[in-house]
Scaffold this active site. Structure first.
Site, PDB file in Angstrom:
ATOM      1  N   CYS A 381       0.831  -1.202   0.000  1.00 46.65           N
ATOM      2  CA  CYS A 381       0.000   0.000   0.000  1.00 46.65           C
ATOM      3  C   CYS A 381       0.870   1.259   0.000  1.00 46.65           C
ATOM      4  CB  CYS A 381      -0.989  -0.050   1.169  1.00 46.65           C
ATOM      5  SG  CYS A 381      -2.475   0.909   0.826  1.00 46.65           S
ATOM      6  N   HIS A 508      -3.663  -5.062   0.497  1.00 42.41           N
ATOM      7  CA  HIS A 508      -3.115  -5.605   1.748  1.00 42.41           C
ATOM      8  C   HIS A 508      -3.219  -7.132   1.793  1.00 42.41           C
ATOM      9  CE1 HIS A 508      -2.534  -1.835   3.994  1.00 42.41           C
ATOM     10  NE2 HIS A 508      -3.532  -1.390   3.263  1.00 42.41           N
ATOM     11  N   GLU A 510      -1.684  -9.172   3.615  1.00 43.52           N
ATOM     12  CA  GLU A 510      -1.548  -9.733   4.974  1.00 43.52           C
ATOM     13  C   GLU A 510      -2.908 -10.068   5.585  1.00 43.52           C
ATOM     14  OE1 GLU A 510      -1.115  -6.611   4.111  1.00 43.52           O
ATOM     15  OE2 GLU A 510      -1.588  -5.192   5.721  1.00 43.52           O
TER      16      GLU A 510
HETATM   17  N1  GLN Z   1      -1.901   6.693   2.825  1.00 38.02           N
HETATM   18  C1  GLN Z   1      -2.014   5.977   1.604  1.00 38.02           C
HETATM   19  C2  GLN Z   1      -3.363   6.191   0.925  1.00 38.02           C
HETATM   20  O1  GLN Z   1      -4.284   6.646   1.536  1.00 38.02           O
HETATM   21  C3  GLN Z   1      -1.754   4.503   1.818  1.00 38.02           C
HETATM   22  C4  GLN Z   1      -2.748   3.849   2.731  1.00 38.02           C
HETATM   23  C5  GLN Z   1      -2.259   2.552   3.295  1.00 38.02           C
HETATM   24  O2  GLN Z   1      -1.081   2.255   3.253  1.00 38.02           O
HETATM   25  N2  GLN Z   1      -3.162   1.758   3.861  1.00 38.02           N
HETATM   26  O3  GLN Z   1      -3.523   5.891  -0.225  1.00 38.02           O
END
Ligand code: GLN
Length: 564
Positions: A381, A508, A510
Site C-alpha cells: 500500500c 493488503h 496480509e
Molecule cells: N496513505 C495511503 C493512501 O491513503 C496509503 C494507505 C495505506 O497504506 N493503507 O492511499
C-alpha cells in the site's frame, strides 16, 4: 440443526487473549466438522474503528465487504475458515446510531426509547443476524466484565439464553489466575470476584478459561469450581504457550471441545487437529531463519501490525523458517549511510501500509537502499506508493516527485487522488475499502507468485493511486506494472525484473493470510529473503534459528502475540 451460541466474556483485566481464545474455540469446533462464525461487540462509542489511532487501538482489520473492524476479526479469519464482514463487528456507537435513527423515523410509535428493551433488542437482532448457515456462532463481548460500557451487551446475552433456551447458549468466561512468586501460590481470588460480578447481572458462566503461566493443578480447579458454582471439569487451564497456534491443541488436551458439545447437546465427529500440529511443529522446529526489517512509523507497537506480523510468520512456516523481526523506525534512516548501518545485516526489507507524511523520506531511503543493493523488497500500500516515488525520483530524475497526500500543491504528483475523488470533502468517503479484483500480467513475478493465476481479488484500504500520467515513463525506465484493475485504470502491483526480488502492491495481502494457507506473496518474499541470506552468509552448519539469542524486540513481538 438449530444454530447454537457461545458467548465469550473477559474478566479481571484486558489483554488476556479473549480474541485468540474465541478463535481457538472456533478452530476446535471446525476440526470436528462444524460450521462456525464469529462476531465481536465493542463497547465504545466510535461507530467503527476506522478512524481510531493505531496507537490506541492496534490495527484496523478490513473485511472483503469493506468494513473497517477490530483486529480480533483477523484472529477469527486466521484460525477458522470463516470470512467475516460488516455484520461480524459492531460497536455501542453503531447500536445507538441505528436506534436513534429509528426513533427519528418514528418507528417506536411514540414509546419511550430505553436501554432495555430498545438497545438490547438491537444488540440481540445483530447477534441473531449472523447465524445464517452456521452450526455455532461464537460471539465475543469486548471490554472487561465490571466496566459500565459493556453492561447493555451483557444484558443482551443474558436475555438470549432466556429467549433461545438453556441448551442453545453457552457462556465462556476468560479470567486470570496469577502465580504470586513470593507466596509460591496460584491465586484464585481475582477469578472469584470476576465471576461474582457476572452472576450479579444474571450470568452464570458454564466454562471458565483460566489464563495462567502454568497448568492449574486439580485442587485449584476444584477450589475455583466451588467458589464459582461450576464443576471442576468446566475449569479449563489456559496455560501460556510459545505459539498462539498451539492454543487449539492446548484447549483440546484440556477437554474443552468435548465439554462445549456436551453442554450444547451437540454431536460431532472426533477432532482432527493434524493441520494445527503440523503448523506448531514447523514453527517450533525451523530449519532456517530470515531476518526481515519492517520499516515503519508505528514500529514500537506490534499491535498496529498484527496481521502483517502473523502473515510473515505464516510465510516463515511455509518455508520452515523462523522470522527474525527487526522493527526499524523510518525516521532513523535519513541517508543511505544510515541504511547501511541499520539494514546492513537484513535479508529482506518490508515497507508496510501507513498514513501521513512523517517518516516517509526514511522509508523512501530504505526502498532505494534495497533496490540498489539487490536486497529483497516488499512494499504494501503506502509501501508501493513510496516505491513508485523513489523510482521516479532516482531513475526518472524527477527530484520533486511526491504524493498528493504529503504535499497538497505538489508539482509532480506521482501518487495522486483520482479525478472523481477530488470533489469529495468527507475524507472517509474517498477511501477504497474491501475486496477488488485485479489482473496480473502473464509471465510476471506477480503471476508466478500466484501460481500462474492472472485474476485475483485482494483487500484494499487507501485513498491515493499511482498517477497514470507517469506510468509510461516509469515503464520505459524498467518498472513493470504487473497488476492492474481489470480495466487497466488503477495500478495494483509493481515489480522490477532487473532485481532479484522487488515487488509491491496497492492492496493488503496480509489480511488474507492464514497459518494453514500462507499468503503466496509472503511465502515467496520469505523464500527470496532466504536465498538472499544464502548469498550473504557463508554456511556455518548451524540451523541458523538463533532462538538462543532472543532480543528485546523479538520478545516484544512474542509477547504481543500472547506467547510469553
Ligand atoms: N496513505 C495511503 C493512501 O491513503 C496509503 C494507505 C495505506 O497504506 N493503507 O492511499
Amino acid at each position: 440443526m438449530k444454530t447454537k451460541f457461545i458467548f465469550v466474556t473477559g474478566g479481571v483485566l484486558s489483554s488476556l487473549g479473549k480474541g485468540v481464545s474465541a478463535s481457538a474455540i472456533g478452530a476446535l469446533l471446525e476440526s470436528r466438522g462444524l460450521a462456525v462464525t464469529l462476531q465481536k461487540m465493542d463497547p465504545y462509542i466510535n461507530v467503527d474503528p476506522g478512524t481510531m489511532s493505531p496507537y490506541q487501538h492496534g490495527e484496523v482489520y478490513v473485511t472483503d465487504d469493506g468494513a473497517e473492524t477490530d483486529l480480533d476479526l483477523g484472529h477469527y479469519e486466521r484460525f477458522t475458515s470463516t470470512r467475516t464482514g460488516k455484520a461480524n463487528n459492531f460497536t455501542t456507537g453503531r447500536i445507538y446510531e441505528s436506534v436513534i435513527r429509528k426513533e427519528r423515523r418514528g418507528e417506536y410509535l411514540g414509546r419511550t426509547v430505553q436501554v432495555i428493551p430498545h438497545i438490547t433488542n438491537e444488540i440481540k437482532s445483530r447477534i441473531l443476524s449472523v447465524a445464517r448457515q452456521s452450526d455455532v456462532v461464537i460471539c465475543e463481548v469486548g471490554g472487561t466484565v465490571g466496566d459500565i460500557e459493556s453492561l447493555p451487551f451483557l444484558e443482551a446475552i443474558r436475555q438470549l439464553r432466556y429467549d433461545l433456551g438453556v441448551n442453545n447458549c453457552l457462556y465462556v468466561h476468560v479470567t486470570l489466575v496469577p502465580y504470586i512468586g513470593t507466596a509460591g501460590e496460584l491465586k484464585t481470588k481475582p477469578t472469584q470476584h470476576s465471576v461474582k460480578e457476572l452472576r450479579e447481572i444474571g450470568i452464570q458462566p458454564d466454562i471458565l478459561l483460566c489464563r495462567s503461566d502454568r497448568l492449574l493443578p486439580q485442587d485449584i480447579k476444584a477450589k475455583i469450581g466451588l467458589f464459582c458454582n461450576l464443576p471442576a471439569d468446566c475449569v479449563i487451564s489456559a496455560a501460556d504457550v510459545s505459539c498462539i497456534y498451539e492454543v487449539p491443541l492446548v484447549f483440546h488436551r484440556e477437554g474443552l471441545d468435548e465439554k462445549i458439545l456436551e453442554k450444547l447437546g451437540m454431536w460431532a465427529r472426533h477432532a482432527d487437529l493434524s493441520a494445527w500440529e503440523e503448523i506448531v511443529r514447523r514453527y517450533r522446529e525451523p530449519r532456517r531463519e530470515a531476518r526481515i526489517a519492517i520499516v515503519g512509523k508505528y514500529v514500537h507497537l506490534v499491535e498496529s501490525y498484527k496481521s502483517l506480523n502473523e502473515a510473515l510468520i505464516h510465510g516463515g512456516i511455509a518455508n520452515e523458517a523462523r522470522i527474525d523481526f527487526r522493527f526499524v523506525n523510518s525516521e532513523d534512516l535519513e541517508s543511505q549511510a544510515a541504511c547501511d548501518e541499520v539494514l546492513g545485516e537484513v535479508d529482506g526489507v518490508l515497507v508496510p501500509g501507513g498514513f501521513g507524511e512523517r517518516g516517509s523520506e526514511g522509508k523512501i531511503n530504505a526502498i532505494r537502499w534495497a533496490r540498489e543493493r539487490g536486497v529483497p523488497f516488499f512494499g504494501i500500500c503506502l509501501g508501493m506508493q513510496l516505491a513508485v516515488i523513489e523510482y521516479a525520483r532516482t531513475r526518472l530524475g524527477i527530484a520533486r516527485a511526491n504524493s498528493r497526500e504529503f504535499e497538497e500543491d505538489c508539482g509532480e504528483p506521482v501518487i495522486d487522488l483520482m479525478e472523481h475523488q477530488k470533489e469529495v470533502t468527507m475524507k472517509g468517503a474517498t477511501m477504497r475499502l474491501g475486496a477488488y479484483p485485479a489482473v496480473l500480467r502473464p509471465g510476471s513475478l506477480a503471476s508466478r507468485i500466484y501460481g500462474g493465476q492472472t485474476e485475483i481479488s485482494e483487500r484494499h484500504r487507501h485513498r491515493y493511486e499511482v498517477n497514470n500520467a507517469y506510468r509510461q515513463r516509469l515503464e520505459d525506465a524498467g518498472m513493470v506494472f504487473s497488476g492492474t484493475s481489470p480495466d487497466g485504470g488503477l495500478a495494483e502491483a509493481v515489480e522490477l525484473p532487473s532485481h532479484p526480488w522487488f515487488f509491491a502492491c496497492q492492496y493488503h495481502p496480509e489480511l488474507k493470510s492464514r497459518p494453514s494457507e500462507p499468503h503466496p506473496i509472503f511465502r515467496e518474499f520469505v523464500s527470496g529473503a532466504l536465498e538472499h541470506r544464502e548469498r550473504r552468509l557463508p554456511r556455518d552448519g548451524s540451523n541458523g534459528s538463533g532462538r538462543e539469542r532472543e532480543t528485546e524486540v523479538e520478545r516484544a513481538v512474542r509477547a504481543a502475540a500472547g506467547e510469553v
